[in-house]
Design an enzyme around this catalytic site. Structure first.
Site, PDB file in Angstrom:
ATOM      1  CB  CYS A  35      45.367  38.129  48.056  1.00 31.54           C
ATOM      2  SG  CYS A  35      46.066  37.349  46.590  1.00 31.54           S
ATOM      3  N   GLY A  36      42.953  37.743  45.974  1.00 29.42           N
ATOM      4  CA  GLY A  36      42.076  36.761  45.349  1.00 29.42           C
ATOM      5  C   GLY A  36      42.398  35.339  45.770  1.00 29.42           C
TER       6      GLY A  36
END
Length: 162
Positions: A35-36
């Site tokens: 995930c970012g």
């Protein structure tokens, strides 16, 4: 049912009850490896190291419900967290945090600390819940809230703990 009655499975597959964290301040986070927001693991680990001797724990719950950003199995997740971020706080088995198969713990958290416009929905990875030493859900933080931005709130909750 209180926060401490929920049964969860550790990342190693052992069943445990959250009662072991009674009288501790908790930051409960749904996590993902792809995930970012994954770099937040670093700050979560820093918070844990800074406050663990004062009765604070970060509890990580991997989830694959948001764009399948946590596709691996528990051992793969554990390895990733240790190798890339040196995670030593408790990690648990991959779970659902929303929908019909949502883990009861996350239903409890989402109900007791609502999001934007009163929503119960957990909308993304790295949603964080601060729980006081009496097991009350104090606050929900959005995925974009960096762990270090929560530091002051954690310190307030730690007053009088231990």
């Amino acid at each position: 049912m209180t926060m401490y009655d929920y049964e969860v499975q550790t990342i190693k597959g052992e069943m445990t009850i959250l009662k072991q964290f009674e009288n501790k301040v908790l930051l409960i986070v749904n996590t993902a490896s792809n995930c970012g927001f994954t770099p937040q693991y670093k700050e979560l680990q820093q918070l844990y190291e800074e406050f663990k001797n004062r009765g604070f724990f970060v509890l990580g719950f991997p989830c694959n419900q948001f764009n399948e950003q946590e596709p691996g199995g528990n051992s793969e997740i554990e390895r990733f967290c240790e190798m890339n971020y040196g995670i030593s706080f408790p990690m648990f088995s991959k779970i659902d945090v929303k929908g019909k198969n949502a883990h009861p713990l996350f239903i409890h958290l989402a109900t007791n600390a609502r999001g934007v416009l009163g929503s119960k929905a957990i909308k993304w990875n790295f949603t964080k819940f601060l729980v006081d030493s009496k097991g009350q859900v104090v606050k929900r933080y959005s995925p974009s809230t960096k762990p270090n931005q929560i530091k002051q709130d954690i310190e307030k909750q730690l007053i009088g703990v231990l």
